[in-house]
Design a protein around this motif. Sequence first.
Motif, PDB file in Angstrom:
ATOM      1  N   ASP A  66       0.747  -1.263  -0.082  1.00 32.94           N
ATOM      2  CA  ASP A  66      -0.129   0.020   0.099  1.00 32.94           C
ATOM      3  C   ASP A  66       0.975   1.357  -0.208  1.00 32.94           C
ATOM      4  O   ASP A  66       0.381   2.387  -0.582  1.00 32.94           O
ATOM      5  CB  ASP A  66      -1.016   0.013   1.256  1.00 32.94           C
ATOM      6  CG  ASP A  66      -1.921  -0.845   0.850  1.00 32.94           C
ATOM      7  OD1 ASP A  66      -2.392  -1.507  -0.180  1.00 32.94           O
ATOM      8  OD2 ASP A  66      -2.762  -1.417   2.017  1.00 32.94           O
ATOM      9  N   ALA A  67       1.771   1.156   0.802  1.00 32.43           N
ATOM     10  CA  ALA A  67       2.827   2.390   0.828  1.00 32.43           C
ATOM     11  C   ALA A  67       3.394   2.740  -0.710  1.00 32.43           C
ATOM     12  O   ALA A  67       3.660   3.881  -0.692  1.00 32.43           O
ATOM     13  CB  ALA A  67       4.062   1.999   1.813  1.00 32.43           C
ATOM     14  N   TYR A  68       3.587   1.772  -1.335  1.00 33.90           N
ATOM     15  CA  TYR A  68       4.390   2.004  -2.703  1.00 33.90           C
ATOM     16  C   TYR A  68       3.091   1.769  -3.949  1.00 33.90           C
ATOM     17  O   TYR A  68       3.427   1.594  -5.254  1.00 33.90           O
ATOM     18  CB  TYR A  68       5.249   0.981  -3.036  1.00 33.90           C
ATOM     19  CG  TYR A  68       6.493   1.584  -2.037  1.00 33.90           C
ATOM     20  CD1 TYR A  68       7.365   2.763  -2.636  1.00 33.90           C
ATOM     21  CD2 TYR A  68       6.681   0.935  -0.861  1.00 33.90           C
ATOM     22  CE1 TYR A  68       8.167   2.848  -1.762  1.00 33.90           C
ATOM     23  CE2 TYR A  68       7.905   1.452  -0.084  1.00 33.90           C
ATOM     24  CZ  TYR A  68       8.618   2.605  -0.491  1.00 33.90           C
ATOM     25  OH  TYR A  68       9.829   2.695   0.284  1.00 33.90           O
ATOM     26  N   GLY A  69       1.890   1.735  -3.609  1.00 34.85           N
ATOM     27  CA  GLY A  69       0.818   1.661  -4.657  1.00 34.85           C
ATOM     28  C   GLY A  69       0.729   0.325  -5.286  1.00 34.85           C
ATOM     29  O   GLY A  69       0.542   0.430  -6.746  1.00 34.85           O
ATOM     30  N   ILE A  70       1.117  -0.684  -5.005  1.00 39.49           N
ATOM     31  CA  ILE A  70       1.371  -1.864  -5.404  1.00 39.49           C
ATOM     32  C   ILE A  70       0.008  -2.881  -5.390  1.00 39.49           C
ATOM     33  O   ILE A  70      -0.259  -3.155  -4.233  1.00 39.49           O
ATOM     34  CB  ILE A  70       2.601  -2.694  -5.113  1.00 39.49           C
ATOM     35  CG1 ILE A  70       3.741  -1.707  -5.596  1.00 39.49           C
ATOM     36  CG2 ILE A  70       2.735  -3.938  -5.815  1.00 39.49           C
ATOM     37  CD1 ILE A  70       5.125  -2.236  -5.165  1.00 39.49           C
ATOM     38  N   SER A  71      -0.488  -3.417  -6.202  1.00 40.22           N
ATOM     39  CA  SER A  71      -1.681  -4.404  -6.057  1.00 40.22           C
ATOM     40  C   SER A  71      -1.187  -5.613  -6.778  1.00 40.22           C
ATOM     41  O   SER A  71      -0.689  -5.484  -7.983  1.00 40.22           O
ATOM     42  CB  SER A  71      -2.903  -3.782  -6.573  1.00 40.22           C
ATOM     43  OG  SER A  71      -2.930  -3.637  -8.050  1.00 40.22           O
ATOM     44  N   ALA A  72      -1.426  -6.735  -6.230  1.00 44.06           N
ATOM     45  CA  ALA A  72      -1.048  -8.020  -6.589  1.00 44.06           C
ATOM     46  C   ALA A  72      -1.678  -9.383  -6.054  1.00 44.06           C
ATOM     47  O   ALA A  72      -2.134  -8.918  -4.912  1.00 44.06           O
ATOM     48  CB  ALA A  72       0.507  -8.283  -6.810  1.00 44.06           C
ATOM     49  N   LYS A  73      -1.600 -10.490  -6.632  1.00 44.67           N
ATOM     50  CA  LYS A  73      -1.949 -11.509  -5.747  1.00 44.67           C
ATOM     51  C   LYS A  73      -1.335 -11.957  -4.534  1.00 44.67           C
ATOM     52  O   LYS A  73      -0.179 -12.176  -5.031  1.00 44.67           O
ATOM     53  CB  LYS A  73      -2.368 -12.693  -6.640  1.00 44.67           C
ATOM     54  CG  LYS A  73      -2.842 -14.126  -6.144  1.00 44.67           C
ATOM     55  CD  LYS A  73      -3.157 -15.115  -7.180  1.00 44.67           C
ATOM     56  CE  LYS A  73      -3.737 -16.365  -6.428  1.00 44.67           C
ATOM     57  NZ  LYS A  73      -4.032 -17.420  -7.528  1.00 44.67           N
ATOM     58  N   VAL A  74      -1.814 -11.754  -3.500  1.00 44.35           N
ATOM     59  CA  VAL A  74      -1.178 -12.128  -2.265  1.00 44.35           C
ATOM     60  C   VAL A  74      -1.472 -13.439  -1.526  1.00 44.35           C
ATOM     61  O   VAL A  74      -2.774 -13.551  -1.380  1.00 44.35           O
ATOM     62  CB  VAL A  74      -0.992 -11.084  -1.458  1.00 44.35           C
ATOM     63  CG1 VAL A  74      -0.003 -11.286  -0.120  1.00 44.35           C
ATOM     64  CG2 VAL A  74      -0.416  -9.661  -1.946  1.00 44.35           C
ATOM     65  N   GLN A  75      -0.720 -14.445  -1.123  1.00 47.92           N
ATOM     66  CA  GLN A  75      -1.151 -15.733  -0.621  1.00 47.92           C
ATOM     67  C   GLN A  75      -0.187 -15.816   0.730  1.00 47.92           C
ATOM     68  O   GLN A  75       0.871 -15.744   0.610  1.00 47.92           O
ATOM     69  CB  GLN A  75      -1.332 -16.784  -1.468  1.00 47.92           C
ATOM     70  CG  GLN A  75      -1.977 -16.983  -2.780  1.00 47.92           C
ATOM     71  CD  GLN A  75      -1.780 -18.032  -3.406  1.00 47.92           C
ATOM     72  OE1 GLN A  75      -0.762 -18.011  -4.207  1.00 47.92           O
ATOM     73  NE2 GLN A  75      -2.853 -19.201  -3.539  1.00 47.92           N
ATOM     74  N   PRO A  76      -0.783 -16.406   1.800  1.00 50.16           N
ATOM     75  CA  PRO A  76       0.022 -16.752   2.867  1.00 50.16           C
ATOM     76  C   PRO A  76       0.939 -17.826   2.813  1.00 50.16           C
ATOM     77  O   PRO A  76       0.236 -18.845   2.113  1.00 50.16           O
ATOM     78  CB  PRO A  76      -1.034 -16.870   3.992  1.00 50.16           C
ATOM     79  CG  PRO A  76      -2.330 -17.580   3.253  1.00 50.16           C
ATOM     80  CD  PRO A  76      -2.429 -16.616   1.835  1.00 50.16           C
TER      81      PRO A  76
END
Length: 298
Positions: A66-76
């Motif tokens: 969020d701090a760098y405006g990145i969106s992607a698929k994130v999995q644990p």
Amino acid sequence: MSEPPSDIPAKTSRRAPAPQPPEPGLNIVSTPIGNLRDITLRALDALAGADRILAEDTRVAWKLMDAYGISAKVQPYHDHNGAKMRPEILQALADGERVVLISDAGTPLISDPGYKLVREVISAGYAVRSLPGPSALLAGLAASGLPSDAFFFAGFLPPRTGSRKNRLQELAVIPGTLIFYESGPRLAACLADIAFVLGDRDAVVARELTKKFEEYRRGTTSELAAYYAGGGAPRGEITLLIGPGDAGGNVQMDVDAELTALIPGLGVKGAAAKVAQATGLSKRDLYARAQALKEGGV
């Protein structure tokens, strides 16, 4: 106006390298240990261009993204779900995906999940790359003032004093700076055990590295053990660095000799108290050791 000397090269305009999205395969990406400005440009490229990001804690990962405006698929991906996740990850690599692995902070696999995944990915024949960046153990070592030409990272020591001392006995022969991660509540006892087994070596407690309350406290192992025993448990993430001994060996026999010499005149309790005062070691541990020496159980 005279012409510049011919041996001075003319200035040329330079541009920053173009963004480099990650290549297909498993990309191990280091992230900040505290200060978000420590992220590398290459790490940002990898996060932005990943088909999926594997994160130890997705909540921590999203704060960075969020701090760098990145969106992607994130999995644990962590120790509890690793066995279930690895087949899915291998299939993603088979499909040509760009997979990024991050931990909560610093370099993945360093006291963090990922070893088994890397082993399986290599065994399956897929590419594994490491994108270097922040690391608490290297940051602490660089500013510690302790020898950095040879060092050994031992992760977390066992929480119980008996097991911890046994592990320290194994590490006593290493001719270099020893580096550990430790928690605040265990720090004083850990330092006392280190002083008892390894001797009164130079040491550094590096706390909250790169953060607002970053602190380096330097002294001998016994001095630091006494300081934290009296001052209470420190807060935050701790990197503990222990300088090499004169011979990299165990000084417990020196403590034994001192106790043995004092017991006839002071008794077990008095001998333990005197050595504790001189060294900062645990009076309880010294009393038990003195009692064993007196009874011949050594």
